[in-house]
Design a protein around this motif. Structure first.
Motif, PDB file in Angstrom:
ATOM      1  N   SER A  53      53.889  -4.549  50.784  1.00 45.48           N
ATOM      2  CA  SER A  53      54.558  -5.560  51.660  1.00 45.48           C
ATOM      3  C   SER A  53      56.225  -5.258  51.510  1.00 45.48           C
ATOM      4  CB  SER A  53      54.317  -6.974  50.938  1.00 45.48           C
ATOM      5  OG  SER A  53      54.941  -7.001  49.666  1.00 45.48           O
ATOM      6  N   THR A  54      56.712  -4.353  50.796  1.00 44.48           N
ATOM      7  CA  THR A  54      58.016  -4.266  50.417  1.00 44.48           C
ATOM      8  C   THR A  54      58.497  -3.248  51.577  1.00 44.48           C
ATOM      9  OG1 THR A  54      57.585  -2.536  48.861  1.00 44.48           O
ATOM     10  CG2 THR A  54      57.617  -4.664  48.226  1.00 44.48           C
ATOM     11  N   GLY A  55      57.655  -2.570  52.379  1.00 44.63           N
ATOM     12  CA  GLY A  55      58.221  -1.469  53.074  1.00 44.63           C
ATOM     13  C   GLY A  55      58.585  -0.142  52.483  1.00 44.63           C
ATOM     14  N   ALA A  56      58.048  -0.132  50.998  1.00 38.85           N
ATOM     15  CA  ALA A  56      58.083   1.165  50.312  1.00 38.85           C
ATOM     16  C   ALA A  56      56.958   2.081  51.188  1.00 38.85           C
ATOM     17  CB  ALA A  56      57.658   0.853  48.887  1.00 38.85           C
ATOM     18  N   PRO A  57      57.152   3.310  50.858  1.00 34.09           N
ATOM     19  CA  PRO A  57      56.223   4.349  51.381  1.00 34.09           C
ATOM     20  C   PRO A  57      54.623   4.087  50.837  1.00 34.09           C
ATOM     21  CG  PRO A  57      58.123   5.521  50.317  1.00 34.09           C
ATOM     22  CD  PRO A  57      57.987   4.056  49.893  1.00 34.09           C
ATOM     23  N   THR A  58      53.964   4.175  51.933  1.00 36.25           N
ATOM     24  CA  THR A  58      52.487   4.144  52.240  1.00 36.25           C
ATOM     25  C   THR A  58      51.979   4.833  50.918  1.00 36.25           C
ATOM     26  OG1 THR A  58      52.433   3.331  54.141  1.00 36.25           O
ATOM     27  CG2 THR A  58      50.391   3.784  53.486  1.00 36.25           C
ATOM     28  N   LEU A  59      50.909   4.430  50.250  1.00 41.75           N
ATOM     29  CA  LEU A  59      50.297   5.180  49.254  1.00 41.75           C
ATOM     30  C   LEU A  59      48.965   5.625  49.646  1.00 41.75           C
ATOM     31  CD1 LEU A  59      50.688   2.604  46.427  1.00 41.75           C
ATOM     32  CD2 LEU A  59      52.142   4.619  46.581  1.00 41.75           C
ATOM     33  N   TYR A  60      48.674   7.000  49.158  1.00 42.71           N
ATOM     34  CA  TYR A  60      47.250   7.533  49.701  1.00 42.71           C
ATOM     35  C   TYR A  60      46.732   8.370  48.509  1.00 42.71           C
ATOM     36  CZ  TYR A  60      48.781   6.970  54.582  1.00 42.71           C
ATOM     37  OH  TYR A  60      49.335   6.523  55.676  1.00 42.71           O
ATOM     38  N   ALA A  61      45.471   8.385  48.377  1.00 43.20           N
ATOM     39  CA  ALA A  61      44.769   9.206  47.347  1.00 43.20           C
ATOM     40  C   ALA A  61      44.725  10.776  47.862  1.00 43.20           C
ATOM     41  CB  ALA A  61      43.351   8.671  47.412  1.00 43.20           C
ATOM     42  N   ASP A  62      44.850  11.559  46.883  1.00 41.83           N
ATOM     43  CA  ASP A  62      44.797  12.926  47.049  1.00 41.83           C
ATOM     44  C   ASP A  62      43.750  13.543  48.027  1.00 41.83           C
ATOM     45  OD1 ASP A  62      45.761  13.772  43.604  1.00 41.83           O
ATOM     46  OD2 ASP A  62      47.066  12.910  45.231  1.00 41.83           O
ATOM     47  N   PHE A  63      42.705  12.972  47.889  1.00 39.54           N
ATOM     48  CA  PHE A  63      41.707  13.371  48.803  1.00 39.54           C
ATOM     49  C   PHE A  63      42.049  13.135  50.354  1.00 39.54           C
ATOM     50  CE2 PHE A  63      39.718   9.559  50.338  1.00 39.54           C
ATOM     51  CZ  PHE A  63      39.810   8.684  49.298  1.00 39.54           C
ATOM     52  N   VAL A  64      42.802  12.249  50.809  1.00 44.57           N
ATOM     53  CA  VAL A  64      43.253  12.003  51.952  1.00 44.57           C
ATOM     54  C   VAL A  64      43.924  13.248  52.749  1.00 44.57           C
ATOM     55  CG1 VAL A  64      44.783  10.538  53.616  1.00 44.57           C
ATOM     56  CG2 VAL A  64      43.441   9.397  51.801  1.00 44.57           C
ATOM     57  N   ASP A  65      44.829  13.932  51.927  1.00 47.26           N
ATOM     58  CA  ASP A  65      45.291  15.243  52.412  1.00 47.26           C
ATOM     59  C   ASP A  65      45.916  15.004  53.759  1.00 47.26           C
ATOM     60  OD1 ASP A  65      44.050  18.917  52.439  1.00 47.26           O
ATOM     61  OD2 ASP A  65      45.842  17.637  51.842  1.00 47.26           O
ATOM     62  N   GLY A  66      46.490  14.039  53.941  1.00 45.81           N
ATOM     63  CA  GLY A  66      47.437  13.856  55.424  1.00 45.81           C
ATOM     64  C   GLY A  66      46.257  13.655  56.484  1.00 45.81           C
ATOM     65  N   ARG A  67      45.186  13.416  56.476  1.00 50.26           N
ATOM     66  CA  ARG A  67      44.276  13.181  57.417  1.00 50.26           C
ATOM     67  C   ARG A  67      44.042  11.645  57.761  1.00 50.26           C
ATOM     68  NH1 ARG A  67      38.826  13.938  55.790  1.00 50.26           N
ATOM     69  NH2 ARG A  67      39.357  13.016  53.677  1.00 50.26           N
ATOM     70  N   PHE A  68      44.482  10.741  56.861  1.00 51.81           N
ATOM     71  CA  PHE A  68      44.490   9.141  57.152  1.00 51.81           C
ATOM     72  C   PHE A  68      45.889   8.646  57.259  1.00 51.81           C
ATOM     73  CE2 PHE A  68      40.278   8.802  54.742  1.00 51.81           C
ATOM     74  CZ  PHE A  68      39.619   9.750  55.554  1.00 51.81           C
ATOM     75  N   THR A  69      45.909   7.734  58.179  1.00 56.42           N
ATOM     76  CA  THR A  69      47.425   7.069  58.282  1.00 56.42           C
ATOM     77  C   THR A  69      46.989   5.544  58.112  1.00 56.42           C
ATOM     78  OG1 THR A  69      48.203   8.577  59.668  1.00 56.42           O
ATOM     79  CG2 THR A  69      49.253   6.378  59.593  1.00 56.42           C
ATOM     80  N   ILE A  70      47.591   4.794  57.242  1.00 54.47           N
ATOM     81  CA  ILE A  70      47.398   3.296  57.120  1.00 54.47           C
ATOM     82  C   ILE A  70      48.557   2.772  57.652  1.00 54.47           C
ATOM     83  CG2 ILE A  70      47.557   1.387  55.224  1.00 54.47           C
ATOM     84  CD1 ILE A  70      45.897   3.313  53.564  1.00 54.47           C
ATOM     85  N   SER A  71      48.538   1.641  58.412  1.00 51.37           N
ATOM     86  CA  SER A  71      49.791   0.919  58.955  1.00 51.37           C
ATOM     87  C   SER A  71      49.329  -0.591  58.995  1.00 51.37           C
ATOM     88  CB  SER A  71      49.843   1.470  60.541  1.00 51.37           C
ATOM     89  OG  SER A  71      48.861   1.216  61.162  1.00 51.37           O
ATOM     90  N   ARG A  72      50.387  -1.293  59.424  1.00 53.86           N
ATOM     91  CA  ARG A  72      50.146  -2.773  59.591  1.00 53.86           C
ATOM     92  C   ARG A  72      51.069  -3.279  60.576  1.00 53.86           C
ATOM     93  NH1 ARG A  72      51.697  -4.910  53.872  1.00 53.86           N
ATOM     94  NH2 ARG A  72      51.371  -6.878  54.699  1.00 53.86           N
ATOM     95  N   ASN A  73      50.545  -4.390  61.277  1.00 62.02           N
ATOM     96  CA  ASN A  73      51.285  -5.068  62.235  1.00 62.02           C
ATOM     97  C   ASN A  73      51.408  -6.565  61.630  1.00 62.02           C
ATOM     98  OD1 ASN A  73      51.925  -6.781  64.589  1.00 62.02           O
ATOM     99  ND2 ASN A  73      51.235  -5.045  65.989  1.00 62.02           N
ATOM    100  N   ASN A  74      52.645  -6.700  61.221  1.00 62.89           N
ATOM    101  CA  ASN A  74      52.625  -8.284  60.698  1.00 62.89           C
ATOM    102  C   ASN A  74      52.688  -9.114  61.829  1.00 62.89           C
ATOM    103  OD1 ASN A  74      53.074  -7.203  58.036  1.00 62.89           O
ATOM    104  ND2 ASN A  74      55.218  -7.142  58.168  1.00 62.89           N
ATOM    105  N   ALA A  75      53.154  -8.936  63.032  1.00 57.91           N
ATOM    106  CA  ALA A  75      52.922 -10.031  63.982  1.00 57.91           C
ATOM    107  C   ALA A  75      51.741 -10.372  64.377  1.00 57.91           C
ATOM    108  CB  ALA A  75      53.790  -9.453  65.452  1.00 57.91           C
ATOM    109  N   ARG A  76      50.538  -9.519  64.035  1.00 58.14           N
ATOM    110  CA  ARG A  76      49.376  -9.586  64.472  1.00 58.14           C
ATOM    111  C   ARG A  76      48.317  -9.857  63.266  1.00 58.14           C
ATOM    112  NH1 ARG A  76      47.805  -5.566  69.342  1.00 58.14           N
ATOM    113  NH2 ARG A  76      49.125  -6.338  70.839  1.00 58.14           N
ATOM    114  N   ASN A  77      48.981  -9.957  62.055  1.00 57.77           N
ATOM    115  CA  ASN A  77      48.301  -9.944  60.718  1.00 57.77           C
ATOM    116  C   ASN A  77      47.180  -9.034  60.803  1.00 57.77           C
ATOM    117  OD1 ASN A  77      50.212 -11.982  60.143  1.00 57.77           O
ATOM    118  ND2 ASN A  77      48.441 -13.787  60.359  1.00 57.77           N
TER     119      ASN A  77
END
Length: 128
Positions: A53-77
């Motif tokens: 929630s703080t805007g800090a860098p998104t966290l990823y597990a090692d196995f993701v290895d750049g393949r996945f992206t997590i994002s959020r749209n606060n206006a759309r919850n």
């Protein structure tokens, strides 16, 4: 009452892509960390990553290895998990989860019970 409703699961061939969505209601979305987890039958649930929630860098597990992206749209919850270059080993039930606050680290998220609210999960199957 906090509710998380997931969509976007399914089956894809190896190398394919899928986007999961997690629509939240019943809480102040922008104040919550939104996490993604997965579970293979017979194995423990594991963290995929989280967007805080703080805007800090998104966290990823090692196995993701750049393949996945997590994002959020606060206006759309809504939180998203974009998965590219999927491998059969990514086959699992994927869950979104939420918890108030933004001070999580990847280490704390390994304890999946730190997340207080969960979606029902959806199976993602990657065929070889």
């Amino acid at each position: 009452q906090v509710q998380l409703v997931e969509s976007g699961g399914g089956s894809v061939p190896a190398g394919g892509s899928l986007t999961r969505s997690c629509a939240a209601s019943g809480h102040s979305f922008r104040s919550y960390t939104e996490g993604w987890f997965r579970q293979v039958p017979g194995k423990a649930r594991e963290v995929v990553g989280a967007i805080r929630s703080t805007g800090a860098p998104t966290l990823y597990a090692d196995f993701v290895d750049g393949r996945f992206t997590i994002s959020r749209n606060n206006a759309r919850n809504t939180a998203y998990l974009q998965m590219n270059n999927l491998d059969p080993e990514d086959t699992a039930v994927y869950y979104c989860a939420a918890q108030l606050g933004g001070s999580f680290t990847l280490a704390t998220l390994q304890r999946v019970d730190v997340m207080g609210y969960w979606g029902k999960g959806t199976l993602v199957t990657v065929s070889s």
